[in-house]
Design a protein around this motif. Structure first.
Motif, PDB file in Angstrom:
ATOM      1  N   ILE A 191       0.810  -1.214   0.000  1.00 44.90           N
ATOM      2  CA  ILE A 191       0.000   0.000   0.000  1.00 44.90           C
ATOM      3  C   ILE A 191       0.844   1.266   0.000  1.00 44.90           C
ATOM      4  O   ILE A 191       0.406   2.294  -0.514  1.00 44.90           O
ATOM      5  CB  ILE A 191      -1.000   0.019   1.173  1.00 44.90           C
ATOM      6  N   CYS A 220       1.221   3.361  -3.222  1.00 45.27           N
ATOM      7  CA  CYS A 220      -0.015   3.961  -3.715  1.00 45.27           C
ATOM      8  C   CYS A 220      -0.303   5.284  -3.038  1.00 45.27           C
ATOM      9  O   CYS A 220      -1.169   6.041  -3.469  1.00 45.27           O
ATOM     10  CB  CYS A 220      -1.184   3.018  -3.476  1.00 45.27           C
ATOM     11  N   LEU A 221       0.389   5.530  -1.935  1.00 46.67           N
ATOM     12  CA  LEU A 221       0.078   6.716  -1.155  1.00 46.67           C
ATOM     13  C   LEU A 221       0.968   7.901  -1.481  1.00 46.67           C
ATOM     14  O   LEU A 221       0.701   9.019  -1.041  1.00 46.67           O
ATOM     15  CB  LEU A 221       0.161   6.374   0.342  1.00 46.67           C
ATOM     16  N   ARG A 275       1.200  10.376  -7.916  1.00 48.54           N
ATOM     17  CA  ARG A 275       0.978   8.941  -7.969  1.00 48.54           C
ATOM     18  C   ARG A 275       0.854   8.426  -9.402  1.00 48.54           C
ATOM     19  O   ARG A 275       0.612   7.242  -9.615  1.00 48.54           O
ATOM     20  CB  ARG A 275      -0.258   8.555  -7.185  1.00 48.54           C
ATOM     21  N   VAL A 276       0.983   9.330 -10.340  1.00 44.74           N
ATOM     22  CA  VAL A 276       0.832   8.936 -11.732  1.00 44.74           C
ATOM     23  C   VAL A 276       1.767   7.779 -12.071  1.00 44.74           C
ATOM     24  O   VAL A 276       1.433   6.887 -12.851  1.00 44.74           O
ATOM     25  CB  VAL A 276       1.146  10.138 -12.643  1.00 44.74           C
ATOM     26  N   HIS A 327       2.561   5.287 -10.448  1.00 46.77           N
ATOM     27  CA  HIS A 327       2.188   3.963  -9.979  1.00 46.77           C
ATOM     28  C   HIS A 327       0.959   3.387 -10.677  1.00 46.77           C
ATOM     29  O   HIS A 327       0.464   2.354 -10.294  1.00 46.77           O
ATOM     30  CB  HIS A 327       1.949   4.004  -8.480  1.00 46.77           C
ATOM     31  N   PHE A 328       0.478   4.081 -11.662  1.00 47.94           N
ATOM     32  CA  PHE A 328      -0.708   3.591 -12.331  1.00 47.94           C
ATOM     33  C   PHE A 328      -0.467   2.272 -13.037  1.00 47.94           C
ATOM     34  O   PHE A 328      -1.293   1.371 -13.005  1.00 47.94           O
ATOM     35  CB  PHE A 328      -1.199   4.628 -13.348  1.00 47.94           C
ATOM     36  N   ALA A 370      -0.914  -1.031 -11.308  1.00 48.27           N
ATOM     37  CA  ALA A 370      -2.233  -1.382 -10.801  1.00 48.27           C
ATOM     38  C   ALA A 370      -2.853  -2.533 -11.581  1.00 48.27           C
ATOM     39  O   ALA A 370      -3.787  -2.359 -12.345  1.00 48.27           O
ATOM     40  CB  ALA A 370      -3.143  -0.162 -10.831  1.00 48.27           C
ATOM     41  N   THR A 371      -2.347  -3.723 -11.361  1.00 47.31           N
ATOM     42  CA  THR A 371      -2.959  -4.909 -11.941  1.00 47.31           C
ATOM     43  C   THR A 371      -4.278  -5.181 -11.226  1.00 47.31           C
ATOM     44  O   THR A 371      -4.474  -4.739 -10.093  1.00 47.31           O
ATOM     45  CB  THR A 371      -2.046  -6.126 -11.768  1.00 47.31           C
ATOM     46  N   LEU A 405      -5.401  -4.465  -7.292  1.00 44.32           N
ATOM     47  CA  LEU A 405      -6.550  -3.670  -6.871  1.00 44.32           C
ATOM     48  C   LEU A 405      -7.455  -4.471  -5.935  1.00 44.32           C
ATOM     49  O   LEU A 405      -7.954  -3.946  -4.934  1.00 44.32           O
ATOM     50  CB  LEU A 405      -7.345  -3.199  -8.096  1.00 44.32           C
ATOM     51  N   LEU A 428      -5.952  -4.510  -2.570  1.00 45.82           N
ATOM     52  CA  LEU A 428      -6.148  -3.221  -1.912  1.00 45.82           C
ATOM     53  C   LEU A 428      -7.559  -3.104  -1.356  1.00 45.82           C
ATOM     54  O   LEU A 428      -7.755  -2.646  -0.224  1.00 45.82           O
ATOM     55  CB  LEU A 428      -5.883  -2.083  -2.898  1.00 45.82           C
ATOM     56  N   GLU A 429      -8.528  -3.514  -2.152  1.00 44.89           N
ATOM     57  CA  GLU A 429      -9.911  -3.435  -1.673  1.00 44.89           C
ATOM     58  C   GLU A 429     -10.095  -4.306  -0.437  1.00 44.89           C
ATOM     59  O   GLU A 429     -10.786  -3.924   0.513  1.00 44.89           O
ATOM     60  CB  GLU A 429     -10.871  -3.877  -2.781  1.00 44.89           C
ATOM     61  N   LEU A 482      -8.582  -2.527   2.426  1.00 42.69           N
ATOM     62  CA  LEU A 482      -9.459  -1.413   2.784  1.00 42.69           C
ATOM     63  C   LEU A 482     -10.547  -1.915   3.720  1.00 42.69           C
ATOM     64  O   LEU A 482     -10.840  -1.320   4.764  1.00 42.69           O
ATOM     65  CB  LEU A 482     -10.083  -0.863   1.503  1.00 42.69           C
TER      66      LEU A 482
END
Lengths: 132, 132
Positions: free
Chosen positions: B65, B68-69, B73-74, B76-77, B80-81, B85, B88-89, B92
């Motif tokens: 994580i 991503c913070l 942050r461009v 790290h796009f 983002a597989t 994601l 991460l969810e 969260l």
DNA sequence: TCGAACCATCACATACATGTGAGGGTCAAC
DNA sequence: GTTGACCCTCACATGTATGTGATGGTTCGA
């Protein structure tokens, strides 16, 4: 109820229920044959314990704060020594820090996810770098 | 700055700073002589890491994580597989549970402390059982 | 009466964050 | 050039929450 049912209803390995007992977080009674006998209340309690453990509190601390949270709490007044209260205040403080840290990072992750999703989902028009 | 200064400014043992590096949470550069060289930004980052660790997140997750913070942050796009994601969810979600659990228990402790203090502090008049 | 499905205790193993110390290099001040 | 305060890399130890399995007792239905 016996340990198997409690394990199933709380999603907790039997091993850990015995461990929590060893750490004096829960004190089931015993049947004549030696089997542990859990009251209905233990379901919530175990869930609460697991939540606190997952949030980083050690059993030593959980053991201290649990009795203070039981609702007819008059019984626990006499246990409230000054040192005990100081410990509680300290833990309150640490919990507030934890909450703040988690909230901060959660918000950041949430925002990140939003931004990334926006970058992936919409119709492929003009987009900032990193787009698919 | 070198490891000693960072340790002092973050209240973190050198041992752990090296450990976090081994876990790839922080990647300091090296001076010609092999000494670690920490950028100013590492102060905040280390504090953040410690906060998350204290809140129950393992280094493996923190490692995921953290990037991503970072605010621009461009970059790290592309990392983002979909699996990423999903992870991460999931985190969260767990963080929200943790926050809820901590908040609930914090409030309960707070209330308990209030009640106990009320029971001890005021002039010794007629009082419910458990009074001093 | 046997077997399956529980339960018990005990003990050893693991993962993770952390402590501690040995053995040795770097460098600035004296 | 020696000393002291740094730094390095191992490597082994600890505490805490867990996993796993051995060994054996209880209960109950086939």
């Amino acid at each position: 109820m016996r340990i198997g049912e409690l394990a199933e209803r709380t999603g907790t390995p039997r091993r850990l229920l015995r461990y929590y007992e060893e750490q004096e977080l829960i004190m089931p009674t015993r049947c004549a044959n030696g089997y542990r006998d859990y009251d209905e209340r233990f379901v919530d309690r175990v869930v609460q314990i697991r939540g606190l453990l997952d949030a980083g509190l050690p059993t030593r601390i959980i053991k201290q704060i649990l009795p203070c949270l039981d609702k007819p709490r008059v019984i626990h007044f006499k246990d409230a020594t000054p040192e005990m209260l100081a410990t509680l205040e300290g833990e309150l403080d640490r919990m507030n820090h934890r909450i703040a840290c988690l909230t901060r990072n959660r918000d950041a992750i949430e925002e990140y996810l939003e931004v990334v999703r926006q970058d992936k989902a919409p119709e492929p028009a003009a987009q900032s770098p990193g787009g698919r």
